[in-house]
Design a protein around this motif. Structure first.
Motif, PDB file in Angstrom:
ATOM      1  N   ALA A 151       0.821  -1.209   0.000  1.00 33.61           N
ATOM      2  CA  ALA A 151       0.000   0.000   0.000  1.00 33.61           C
ATOM      3  C   ALA A 151       0.856   1.260   0.000  1.00 33.61           C
ATOM      4  CB  ALA A 151      -0.941  -0.006   1.200  1.00 33.61           C
ATOM      5  N   SER A 152       1.965   1.238   0.736  1.00 34.50           N
ATOM      6  CA  SER A 152       2.856   2.410   0.779  1.00 34.50           C
ATOM      7  C   SER A 152       3.478   2.683  -0.581  1.00 34.50           C
ATOM      8  CB  SER A 152       3.958   2.197   1.822  1.00 34.50           C
ATOM      9  OG  SER A 152       3.417   2.069   3.112  1.00 34.50           O
ATOM     10  N   ILE A 153       3.771   1.605  -1.325  1.00 34.99           N
ATOM     11  CA  ILE A 153       4.424   1.747  -2.629  1.00 34.99           C
ATOM     12  C   ILE A 153       3.424   2.080  -3.723  1.00 34.99           C
ATOM     13  CG2 ILE A 153       5.755   0.533  -4.409  1.00 34.99           C
ATOM     14  CD1 ILE A 153       6.979  -1.152  -2.147  1.00 34.99           C
ATOM     15  N   PHE A 154       2.318   1.328  -3.780  1.00 31.12           N
ATOM     16  CA  PHE A 154       1.404   1.419  -4.923  1.00 31.12           C
ATOM     17  C   PHE A 154       0.218   2.354  -4.705  1.00 31.12           C
ATOM     18  CE2 PHE A 154       3.225  -2.954  -5.144  1.00 31.12           C
ATOM     19  CZ  PHE A 154       4.005  -2.749  -6.281  1.00 31.12           C
ATOM     20  N   VAL A 155      -0.108   2.696  -3.460  1.00 34.18           N
ATOM     21  CA  VAL A 155      -1.239   3.604  -3.203  1.00 34.18           C
ATOM     22  C   VAL A 155      -0.688   4.949  -2.728  1.00 34.18           C
ATOM     23  CG1 VAL A 155      -3.435   3.931  -1.996  1.00 34.18           C
ATOM     24  CG2 VAL A 155      -2.685   1.617  -2.607  1.00 34.18           C
ATOM     25  N   SER A 156      -0.275   5.028  -1.469  1.00 33.43           N
ATOM     26  CA  SER A 156       0.357   6.231  -0.928  1.00 33.43           C
ATOM     27  C   SER A 156       0.927   5.896   0.440  1.00 33.43           C
ATOM     28  CB  SER A 156      -0.635   7.392  -0.815  1.00 33.43           C
ATOM     29  OG  SER A 156      -1.585   7.140   0.208  1.00 33.43           O
ATOM     30  N   LYS A 157       1.868   6.693   0.894  1.00 36.46           N
ATOM     31  CA  LYS A 157       2.475   6.445   2.202  1.00 36.46           C
ATOM     32  C   LYS A 157       1.488   6.632   3.358  1.00 36.46           C
ATOM     33  CE  LYS A 157       7.424   7.016   1.342  1.00 36.46           C
ATOM     34  NZ  LYS A 157       7.707   5.629   1.775  1.00 36.46           N
ATOM     35  N   PRO A 158       0.647   7.671   3.353  1.00 32.99           N
ATOM     36  CA  PRO A 158      -0.327   7.779   4.450  1.00 32.99           C
ATOM     37  C   PRO A 158      -1.265   6.582   4.524  1.00 32.99           C
ATOM     38  CG  PRO A 158      -0.140   9.859   3.293  1.00 32.99           C
ATOM     39  CD  PRO A 158       0.621   8.857   2.487  1.00 32.99           C
ATOM     40  N   PHE A 159      -1.726   6.108   3.357  1.00 31.90           N
ATOM     41  CA  PHE A 159      -2.621   4.953   3.320  1.00 31.90           C
ATOM     42  C   PHE A 159      -1.905   3.713   3.846  1.00 31.90           C
ATOM     43  CE2 PHE A 159      -4.809   1.352   1.480  1.00 31.90           C
ATOM     44  CZ  PHE A 159      -6.146   1.715   1.553  1.00 31.90           C
ATOM     45  N   GLY A 160      -0.661   3.526   3.410  1.00 28.38           N
ATOM     46  CA  GLY A 160       0.112   2.371   3.851  1.00 28.38           C
ATOM     47  C   GLY A 160       0.422   2.423   5.336  1.00 28.38           C
TER      48      GLY A 160
END
Length: 595
Positions: A151-160
């Motif tokens: 999630a941090s890589i493919f979505v965003s760091k806050p989401f991950g």
């Protein structure tokens, strides 16, 4: 990608050759050996002490598999997981409190039809998650934290950040939750002995397994899950026999309990829909753990072989272990039984698996089922003590937790994280309290809905991974395993999960059986994980000044820790496998089809 010529020689062969051709040390060979007993004793003791020292970091970037090479492969976790461990984990890991105990409340409040419908709907999402996690796990086997980093890589760091911390908290709470469940299970036999006695025994036993190393965990899970699968198989056969009147004192039962007290616990359509929505989160909690096979990919000997096999065999888990047993419980246990959790008419509440045979007068067997249920919840506690330290270590590796917790010793144990996570287990000593079921409910409130966040992050990450591959012009032929359900299965899973979040909000405001009365306590018992996730999400944004909603597809780093597969070598390997199966006997063909 490196040329295929470079991949013609396996790195594994190179390592064997270099060690075999090493020139012997003649001086050492003829040197008088000192006191054998003392040296042996000192060696064992030194090995034990040295095993807790920090492992040396390997930056060579080589993976021991033909035709593959990974970028930045520097993880120190032991590759002690065998294919049989992973396959059995895919079948049995997670079969514990959610399936064997917590669904009693769903049966009582919603009825057998709601139970079957809810589990049937979630079963599709389960398979989509397994496929998505399997594809990315084989592609990124050395990525610190595995699917928790996607999630941090493919979505965003806050989401991950928010999702991984919630997932970590979930598994931190699962350890005491399962130990409390174990004490509740033991009360079926004896409610006189202080429950904390049994908590201490199980707690020390689990610590021994995990401080021994990952191999001990793999073997323990293999034994635990074998017992679970055998119990489920025996339960299915016995339940059918009991229902048909072949055992017990009630004769032929058939669909009696679907007529009286009824298939649903409510009379109107809105309440029945609410009952199904209530069961959905319990189903997510019950299926929780199927993704853990992806977390252990970097500790598997051959992930490209074991992961697809685990994904294929998960179908049997979905159809038999969950759906079929839910149907049989609905046929054999009336939803208005005062022995179900959620009912107030009995001092002790047994598992619906036990009630399915015990209320019909069957002797001895309920004790066997209860014993296996005890093994099952111990197994999930074992999985929690495996997952939570690795999650905390993953957070440290990603910079989301203090670097102090990224310590991995020479036996592959995330030692400091393991010690911290072990401390959370002491919450289970509330088992002797009169508020045991209340504490159980609050712990389950975190564990239940957080699984929904985790699965959503895996599915969304898979969608974004595929879109990034397309945007950056990379071929799917470079992947060691391609998801059968593809991007469309993950998209459907994301959409369904959003609907479940909305439905669960309604259920949390007005739970089944509340008669329209709103309660803040009931709301947070069902929806506690959402404000926790929101706190981490917004907190990370404000603290880091990172307000990224979705990372640009072209800026996603697809190569970091990615294992590169040579498409030609993969094709040759697949052809050789097909040829071997064609030339094999009927047993090999049968095993290949089913396994």
């Amino acid at each position: 990608m490196e040329s295929s010529k470079k991949n013609e020689t396996s790195p594994e062969v190179n390592s064997i050759t270099s060690s075999t051709l090493k020139t012997p040390n003649v001086t050492e060979k003829f040197e008088p050996y000192p006191d054998t007993t003392a040296v042996k004793h000192r060696t064992h003791f030194n090995r034990f002490v040295d095993s807790f020292k920090r492992a040396e970091v390997n930056h060579n970037g080589i993976d021991l598999e033909d035709g593959t090479n990974s970028i930045q492969s520097d993880d120190n976790l032991k590759k002690a997981m065998k294919s049989r461990h992973v396959i059995m984990m895919s079948l049995g890991t997670g079969i514990g409190t959610g399936l064997l105990v917590a669904n009693a409340k769903g049966l009582y409040l919603a009825g057998p039809a709601s139970l079957v419908i809810g589990y049937f709907m979630v079963s599709f999402i389960t398979y989509f998650v397994i496929q998505a996690a399997g594809e990315m796990a084989v592609t990124y086997p050395t990525l610190p934290g595995g699917f928790n980093n996607y999630a941090s890589i493919f979505v965003s760091k806050p989401f991950g950040f928010a999702t991984v911390w919630l997932f970590c908290i979930q598994w931190l709470t699962v350890l005491p939750l399962e130990l409390i469940t174990a004490s509740m299970t033991i009360k079926y036999w004896n409610d006189k002995i202080n429950a904390d006695v049994f908590v201490v025994i199980l707690y020390v036993f689990l610590l021994f397994i995990h401080f021994f190393g990952v191999r001990a965990y793999g073997e323990a899970e293999f034994i635990f899950n074998s017992c679970k699968i055998l119990m489920i198989g025996g339960f299915v056969i016995l339940s059918i026999v009991v229902n048909c009147g072949g055992a017990g004192v009630d004769g032929y039962i058939g669909g009696k309990y679907w007529r009286d007290p009824g298939a649903f616990a409510s009379d109107n359509a809105a309440s029945r829909f609410k009952g199904v929505a209530f069961v959905l989160v319990t189903a997510y909690f019950s299926y929780g753990g199927v993704e853990l096979f992806a977390l252990s990919v970097n500790e598997q000997e051959n992930p490209r072989r074991s992961t697809p096999a685990a994904a294929k065999q998960s179908i049997y888990r979905i159809l038999i272990i969950y759906l079929l047993t839910m149907i049989l419980i609905g046929f054999n246990v009336p939803h208005n039984s005062d022995q179900l959790m959620g009912a107030g008419g009995s001092a002790t509440h047994a598992s619906p698996y036990v009630l399915a045979v015990s209320i019909h007068g069957v002797k001895v067997v309920p004790h066997i089922i209860n014993a296996v249920i005890l093994i099952s919840v111990t197994s999930v506690a074992n999985s929690a003590l495996y997952a939570s330290p690795r999650l905390l270590r993953s957070l440290a590796e990603q910079g989301y937790a203090p670097k102090y917790f990224n310590y991995v010793d020479r036996e592959g144990r995330p030692l400091r994280a393991l010690i911290l996570c072990s401390i959370f287990g002491v919450i289970a000593f509330c088992a002797c309290s009169d508020q045991e079921e209340v504490i159980f409910t609050w712990l389950a409130a975190i564990a239940g809905l957080s699984e929904l966040f985790t699965w959503s992050s895996i599915l969304l990450s898979h969608v974004r991974f595929r879109l990034a591959m397309k945007a950056q012009g990379k071929s799917l032929n470079e992947l060691g395993y391609i998801s059968i359900t593809g991007i469309w299965g993950s998209l459907y899973g994301c959409f369904f999960n959003v609907l479940v979040f909305i439905a669960q909000f309604w259920v949390a405001l007005s739970p089944p059986g509340s008669k329209g009365v709103y309660s803040a306590e009931a709301f947070f018992e069902s929806y506690l994980a959402f404000p926790v996730w929101l706190f981490f999400y917004l907190g990370y944004m404000l603290y880091s000044r990172d307000f990224t909603f979705l990372t640009d597809l072209k800026k996603i780093d697809l190569d970091n820790h990615r294992r590169l597969y040579d498409p030609e070598l993969l094709r040759q390997e697949d052809e050789e496998t097909k040829e071997r199966i064609r030339n094999g006997g009927w047993t090999q063909k049968l095993l290949n089809f089913w396994c």
